[in-house]
Enzyme design. Structure first.
Site, PDB file in Angstrom:
ATOM      1  N   VAL A 143       3.164   0.282   4.199  1.00 10.13           N
ATOM      2  CA  VAL A 143       2.450   1.067   5.217  1.00 10.13           C
ATOM      3  C   VAL A 143       1.015   0.556   5.362  1.00 10.13           C
ATOM      4  O   VAL A 143       0.457   0.001   4.423  1.00 10.13           O
ATOM      5  CB  VAL A 143       2.440   2.559   4.828  1.00 10.13           C
ATOM      6  CG1 VAL A 143       3.855   3.083   4.727  1.00 10.13           C
ATOM      7  CG2 VAL A 143       1.679   2.840   3.530  1.00 10.13           C
ATOM      8  N   LYS A 193      -6.486  -5.045  -3.077  1.00 12.38           N
ATOM      9  CA  LYS A 193      -7.165  -5.657  -1.929  1.00 12.38           C
ATOM     10  C   LYS A 193      -8.186  -4.685  -1.339  1.00 12.38           C
ATOM     11  O   LYS A 193      -7.902  -3.503  -1.180  1.00 12.38           O
ATOM     12  CB  LYS A 193      -6.129  -6.070  -0.869  1.00 12.38           C
ATOM     13  CG  LYS A 193      -5.296  -4.936  -0.302  1.00 12.38           C
ATOM     14  CD  LYS A 193      -4.226  -5.494   0.623  1.00 12.38           C
ATOM     15  CE  LYS A 193      -3.440  -4.428   1.346  1.00 12.38           C
ATOM     16  NZ  LYS A 193      -4.177  -3.544   2.225  1.00 12.38           N
ATOM     17  N   CYS A 236      -2.168  -2.324   7.900  1.00 12.59           N
ATOM     18  CA  CYS A 236      -2.123  -3.283   6.781  1.00 12.59           C
ATOM     19  C   CYS A 236      -0.895  -4.185   6.813  1.00 12.59           C
ATOM     20  O   CYS A 236      -0.968  -5.346   6.379  1.00 12.59           O
ATOM     21  CB  CYS A 236      -2.243  -2.544   5.458  1.00 12.59           C
ATOM     22  SG  CYS A 236      -3.908  -1.849   5.262  1.00 12.59           S
ATOM     23  N   ASP A 246       0.788  -1.246   0.000  1.00 16.19           N
ATOM     24  CA  ASP A 246       0.000   0.000   0.000  1.00 16.19           C
ATOM     25  C   ASP A 246       0.821   1.297   0.000  1.00 16.19           C
ATOM     26  O   ASP A 246       0.460   2.263   0.699  1.00 16.19           O
ATOM     27  CB  ASP A 246      -0.959   0.017   1.201  1.00 16.19           C
ATOM     28  CG  ASP A 246      -1.926  -1.152   1.211  1.00 16.19           C
ATOM     29  OD1 ASP A 246      -1.890  -1.966   0.262  1.00 16.19           O
ATOM     30  OD2 ASP A 246      -2.720  -1.260   2.162  1.00 16.19           O
TER      31      ASP A 246
HETATM   32  C1  C5J Z   1      -3.134   0.742   5.500  1.00 16.98           C
HETATM   33  C2  C5J Z   1      -4.959   1.945   6.499  1.00 16.98           C
HETATM   34  N1  C5J Z   1      -2.582   0.478   4.325  1.00 16.98           N
HETATM   35  N2  C5J Z   1      -4.257   2.363   7.559  1.00 16.98           N
HETATM   36  N3  C5J Z   1      -4.385   1.277   5.482  1.00 16.98           N
HETATM   37  O1  C5J Z   1      -2.535   0.525   6.538  1.00 16.98           O
HETATM   38  O2  C5J Z   1      -6.138   2.209   6.425  1.00 16.98           O
END
Ligand code: C5J
Length: 220
Positions: free
Chosen positions: A156, A128, A161, A23
């Site tokens: 991240v 996803k 995630c 991400d």
């Molecule tokens: C991720 C989120 N990628 N914090 N998403 O951690 O919503």
């Protein structure tokens, strides 16, 4: 290859290990974007870009597989349950107009990966709808086809995630090494505790190391 890690050495085999980059999307990382509009300090995530670019370059040079993920939803939001949609600031929710297009909607500029870490031809991108890379995706099938049993996990955010993916992967039998300098949280405390949780209790979900030791091992 053997990497100096916590809680102890992490051993992996070139032929059965993939790099997972979670991400690294503009909506989370760009100044002025969705993440920052929620009051978050994006510099806490942006510090991962440089080490991650170096790691990706070394991984590509070694000819090993890289899997990028993107969190996001269909434009009609049919894959976004109310339990997820109704979180956050009322005018800044998934699907609302943001500085870089509709927030976390597939095909929008903000949903895509930052310029510095764009996938190249042949690299897999897993879209996803959830926090984990395995939920409602073909992640497991992709790994099985490649004969992957170990994952080096980056991206991240550390406590959301990255953690969810590592927990999902560990439950499915994958060995996971998380690289501290290549994962980021908006909250320094969550970064510290999130990493400590992974390596605690003899490595309850996996191992933690830094990217220079992995790059050195790839170049041996
Ligand atoms: C991720 C989120 N990628 N914090 N998403 O951690 O919503």
């Amino acid at each position: 290859m053997i990497i100096d890690a916590a809680p102890g050495p992490f051993t992996f085999d070139r032929d059965s290990t993939a790099l997972v980059v979670i991400d690294m999307q503009r909506d989370f990382l760009l100044p002025g974007g969705f993440g920052e509009s929620l009051g978050n300090d994006v510099s806490q995530l942006r510090r991962t870009i440089e080490p991650l670019a170096a790691l990706i370059a070394a991984w590509r040079a070694a000819g090993l597989p890289i899997i990028h993920t993107r969190e996001g939803h269909k434009s009609d939001l049919s894959d976004c349950p109310p339990a997820k949609l109704n979180r956050g600031k009322p005018s800044m929710r998934i699907g609302d107009p943001g500085a870089f297009g509709r927030i976390l909607i597939r095909g929008e500029y903000g949903h895509d990966i930052v310029d510095e870490l764009q996938p190249i031809d042949g690299e897999i991108v897993v879209d996803k709808p959830g926090k984990g890379a395995f939920y409602a995706t073909d992640m497991q099938e992709v790994l099985e086809k490649l004969g992957i049993t170990s994952l080096v996990v980056t991206g991240v955010t550390t406590e959301v995630c990255v953690h969810t993916t590592v927990r999902e992967a560990n439950d499915r039998g994958y060995e996971c090494l998380v690289l501290a300098d290549c994962v980021g949280s908006y909250f320094p405390e969550f970064q510290r505790v999130g990493l400590a949780m992974i390596a605690a209790q003899g490595g309850i979900f996996g191992w933690v190391a830094d990217s220079p030791s992995v790059i050195a091992a790839l170049q041996e």
